[in-house]
Design a protein around this motif. Structure first.
Motif, mmCIF file in Angstrom:
data_model
loop_
_atom_site.group_PDB
_atom_site.id
_atom_site.type_symbol
_atom_site.label_atom_id
_atom_site.label_comp_id
_atom_site.label_asym_id
_atom_site.label_seq_id
_atom_site.Cartn_x
_atom_site.Cartn_y
_atom_site.Cartn_z
ATOM 1 N N LEU A 7 30.822 48.193 45.353
ATOM 2 C CA LEU A 7 31.211 46.828 45.011
ATOM 3 C C LEU A 7 31.209 45.932 46.243
ATOM 4 O O LEU A 7 30.780 44.763 46.180
ATOM 5 C CB LEU A 7 32.594 46.826 44.362
ATOM 6 N N LYS A 8 31.668 46.486 47.374
ATOM 7 C CA LYS A 8 31.709 45.701 48.608
ATOM 8 C C LYS A 8 30.310 45.228 49.006
ATOM 9 O O LYS A 8 30.118 44.072 49.415
ATOM 10 C CB LYS A 8 32.328 46.543 49.726
ATOM 11 N N LYS A 9 29.317 46.115 48.875
ATOM 12 C CA LYS A 9 27.940 45.753 49.220
ATOM 13 C C LYS A 9 27.396 44.693 48.250
ATOM 14 O O LYS A 9 26.649 43.795 48.651
ATOM 15 C CB LYS A 9 27.054 46.992 49.198
ATOM 16 N N TYR A 10 27.766 44.828 46.966
ATOM 17 C CA TYR A 10 27.295 43.831 45.982
ATOM 18 C C TYR A 10 27.862 42.452 46.314
ATOM 19 O O TYR A 10 27.135 41.442 46.290
ATOM 20 C CB TYR A 10 27.710 44.254 44.574
ATOM 21 N N LEU A 11 29.159 42.405 46.656
ATOM 22 C CA LEU A 11 29.768 41.114 46.994
ATOM 23 C C LEU A 11 29.157 40.526 48.264
ATOM 24 O O LEU A 11 28.950 39.302 48.367
ATOM 25 C CB LEU A 11 31.284 41.279 47.162
ATOM 26 N N ALA A 12 28.861 41.370 49.241
ATOM 27 C CA ALA A 12 28.273 40.890 50.500
ATOM 28 C C ALA A 12 26.901 40.254 50.271
ATOM 29 O O ALA A 12 26.497 39.340 51.003
ATOM 30 C CB ALA A 12 28.166 42.050 51.484
ATOM 31 N N LEU A 46 33.695 31.008 39.285
ATOM 32 C CA LEU A 46 32.627 31.334 40.223
ATOM 33 C C LEU A 46 32.241 30.119 41.049
ATOM 34 O O LEU A 46 32.001 30.226 42.253
ATOM 35 C CB LEU A 46 31.414 31.862 39.452
ATOM 36 N N ALA A 47 32.210 28.950 40.445
ATOM 37 C CA ALA A 47 31.850 27.729 41.160
ATOM 38 C C ALA A 47 32.841 27.433 42.280
ATOM 39 O O ALA A 47 32.458 26.914 43.327
ATOM 40 C CB ALA A 47 31.790 26.550 40.182
ATOM 41 N N ARG A 48 34.102 27.797 42.086
ATOM 42 C CA ARG A 48 35.110 27.532 43.125
ATOM 43 C C ARG A 48 34.903 28.425 44.353
ATOM 44 O O ARG A 48 35.120 28.002 45.475
ATOM 45 C CB ARG A 48 36.516 27.783 42.566
ATOM 46 N N PHE A 49 34.463 29.649 44.127
ATOM 47 C CA PHE A 49 34.370 30.603 45.228
ATOM 48 C C PHE A 49 33.033 30.555 45.968
ATOM 49 O O PHE A 49 32.985 30.692 47.177
ATOM 50 C CB PHE A 49 34.599 32.032 44.703
ATOM 51 N N ILE A 50 31.973 30.353 45.218
ATOM 52 C CA ILE A 50 30.658 30.443 45.855
ATOM 53 C C ILE A 50 30.114 29.085 46.244
ATOM 54 O O ILE A 50 29.189 28.984 47.044
ATOM 55 C CB ILE A 50 29.661 31.170 44.918
ATOM 56 N N ASP A 72 27.558 36.789 49.890
ATOM 57 C CA ASP A 72 28.447 36.237 50.922
ATOM 58 C C ASP A 72 29.880 36.099 50.413
ATOM 59 O O ASP A 72 30.580 35.120 50.716
ATOM 60 C CB ASP A 72 27.930 34.863 51.394
ATOM 61 N N LEU A 73 30.329 37.084 49.645
ATOM 62 C CA LEU A 73 31.692 37.072 49.108
ATOM 63 C C LEU A 73 32.473 38.257 49.668
ATOM 64 O O LEU A 73 31.912 39.299 50.032
ATOM 65 C CB LEU A 73 31.676 37.153 47.572
ATOM 66 N N ASP A 74 33.807 38.075 49.724
ATOM 67 C CA ASP A 74 34.707 39.115 50.219
ATOM 68 C C ASP A 74 35.820 39.306 49.204
ATOM 69 O O ASP A 74 36.360 38.324 48.668
ATOM 70 C CB ASP A 74 35.279 38.716 51.580
ATOM 71 N N PHE A 75 36.179 40.576 48.940
ATOM 72 C CA PHE A 75 37.181 40.860 47.915
ATOM 73 C C PHE A 75 38.505 40.147 48.205
ATOM 74 O O PHE A 75 39.137 39.585 47.293
ATOM 75 C CB PHE A 75 37.410 42.379 47.809
ATOM 76 N N THR A 76 38.941 40.167 49.458
ATOM 77 C CA THR A 76 40.223 39.552 49.814
ATOM 78 C C THR A 76 40.239 38.058 49.485
ATOM 79 O O THR A 76 41.241 37.520 48.996
ATOM 80 C CB THR A 76 40.504 39.745 51.310
#
Length: 535
Positions: free
Chosen positions: A519-524, A462-466, A527-531
């Motif tokens: 799930l898409k709304k939760y990630l948004a 998680l630290a790497r992505f966010i 500020d995250l995107d599945f891709t």
């Protein structure tokens, strides 16, 4: 009852050899000039360099009080008469060797002469019962005039209530504070429990020569504290020898006995010369055996004999050698469990368990992270000869991460030292910035990842992505949930597949199942995107 007075020679106030000495007030002599204070015996303590003065005082006491039996005692106070440990230790040793008869003798402890440190020591020894009796203080006549010269002056018995003697208690408190500050390497620790622990260690370090056992997890600071205890004892406790340190985990097989106890030439193949061994090297000094639980049972037996008899037999030797060393042992194990499993001798544990102190892990002292951070910066500056500091935002950000309840600090102070070293080394122009802290937070989280603990793995990913900065703004409750969602997305081939796994329990209860959109709304929200989460 007979009455005995015990006092120190006043090297200034008691001085005088010509006839004019009778024209001034001298505290030791005046003690015997009071008609209402009869003393049968006087024990006069002095250092070896004041022998002549002591004899002159004895002669004068016999002139004014011929019925008093006077005895002198040489006491070696050490190099510094203002050193509380040296003076207290010398007086304590004298008191332990003196035969008191409390039932038949009334003892008076004269505390007017000597330095303030000596007076404090007499006071403490009296309070602790090593110098039994009442304290007596003398003083010259009030408003002394010419015709009063040589008069006995005044005396008073003192109520033993330390709170009434601000000067003495303040001096003692300051000495105690300076000593504990030394043991903490000048770090202004805030943990009340840790500060109480250090105060106890200070008392034992200066008053006892018995072994000490330091327990606690790896990296809690056992080795560093052992060295500071040695330095304190070396300065104030009379240790003349070296500080010898060894990690017992490095002593294996046949080399363990040779390393600890030494060997004689030809004792075994490869023994081409005599080896003194670590115990011999620590003679009159301090031996720190870290991870003592790693020692073999044979070495444990020999160590116990060396502690009790102050002698041991080197490998291949016919005659024992002597070594009077003090021992501090360290371990991250529970030696009681080791005894139960037959891996540690119960008699050795009993010998080293007299003074046991458990050092807390860094995560149990989060309020001490800030002062230890400053200490590590000072250490880096001294070793690297380059001034390093945080900017305000970077320091606040690092402390927010470091003091957070879920920051594990698995390596304890070693982790903190490594973090400061890395940030200081990479800091441009000696200034640690917010981005330097962000990088270090990611490095630390990844270093704490253990394959057997999935939660730590998810947190590191998680630290790497966010990003470390945004991660620290998320509550630990939400952080755990988000880390799991990211982990599921990483191993899923599509947004729908990840949604089906995450919402499997509730999707059966819904008429319309749009897991991917949910799930898409939760990630948004984060500020995250599945891709972007895909490997």
């Amino acid at each position: 009852m007979k009455r005995t007075a015990i006092g120190l020679l006043g090297t200034t106030l008691d001085r005088g050899s010509s006839a004019e000495r009778w024209d001034k007030w001298r505290p030791s002599v005046s003690l015997f000039q009071h008609e209402d204070l009869l003393i049968d015996r006087f024990e006069l303590l002095h250092d070896p360099s004041s022998h002549a003065l002591a004899q002159k005082v004895v002669e004068d006491i016999r002139l004014v009080s011929p019925e008093t039996e006077v005895h002198t005692h040489e006491v070696r106070f050490g190099r510094d008469p203002w050193d509380l440990a040296d003076v207290y230790g010398a007086l304590h040793d004298w008191a332990r060797g003196y035969e008191f008869d409390r039932e038949k003798v009334d003892y008076l402890i004269h505390i007017t002469t000597g330095t303030h440190i000596a007076q404090i020591s007499l006071f403490l020894l009296n309070e602790a019962g090593f110098l039994p009796g009442r304290l007596i203080q003398t003083a010259p006549p009030r408003g002394q005039r010419r015709k009063d010269l040589g008069a006995p002056g005044r005396y008073s018995l003192i109520d033993l209530d330390l709170s009434k003697y601000d000067d003495l208690s303040t001096r003692f408190a300051r000495d105690l504070e300076e000593t504990t500050d030394f043991l903490k390497s000048g770090i202004a620790t805030r943990s009340a429990n840790f500060n109480r622990l250090i105060e106890r260690i200070e008392q034992v370090a200066l008053r006892s020569k018995a072994p000490m056992l330091l327990t606690g997890p790896t990296g809690a600071g056992k080795s560093h504290l052992a060295r500071r205890i040695y330095q304190l004892r070396h300065q104030r406790g009379g240790l003349d020898g070296e500080f010898v340190e060894v990690n017992c985990a490095t002593l294996t097989g046949d080399t363990a006995a040779s390393a600890l106890f030494g060997h004689r030439r030809g004792a075994f193949t490869g023994a081409q010369s005599d080896r003194p061994g670590l115990l011999r090297q620590a003679h009159k000094g301090l031996l720190f055996l870290d991870e003592i639980g790693e020692l073999g049972l044979d070495e444990q037996a020999k160590l116990l004999h060396a502690l009790e008899e102050k002698t041991f037999l080197p490998v291949g030797a016919d005659a024992p050698v002597k070594s009077n060393f003090q021992l501090i042992a360290g371990t991250n194990r529970d030696l009681r469990d080791e005894v139960a499993e037959g891996r540690f001798r119960e008699d050795l544990l009993a010998r080293i368990h007299l003074w046991t102190f458990s050092l807390p892990a860094l995560k149990e002292r989060r309020e001490d992270i800030a002062p230890n951070l400053d200490y590590e910066l000072r250490r880096f500056t001294e070793s690297d000869n380059r001034a390093i500091s945080f900017n305000k935002e970077a320091r606040e950000h690092f402390l927010k991460f470091a003091e957070a309840p879920d920051t594990p600090w698995l390596g304890n102070f070693r982790d903190l030292n490594a973090a400061v070293t890395r940030m200081a080394t990479l800091a441009p122009r000696g200034r640690i910035r917010r981005e330097d802290v962000d990088e270090e937070v990611i490095r630390l989280r990844e270093s704490w990842y253990r394959p057997s603990t999935p939660q730590h793995s998810e947190q590191a990913d998680l630290a790497r992505f966010i990003g470390a900065a945004q991660l620290e703004e998320i509550d630990p409750f939400d952080r755990v949930q988000l880390a799991h969602v990211v982990a599921v997305c990483q191993r899923s081939k599509s947004l729908s597949e990840a949604g089906r796994e995450l919402f499997a329990a509730t999707r059966k209860k819904r008429k319309v199942t749009n897991d991917a959109d949910r799930l898409k709304k939760y990630l948004a929200k984060w500020d995250l995107d599945f891709t972007a989460l895909q490997p």
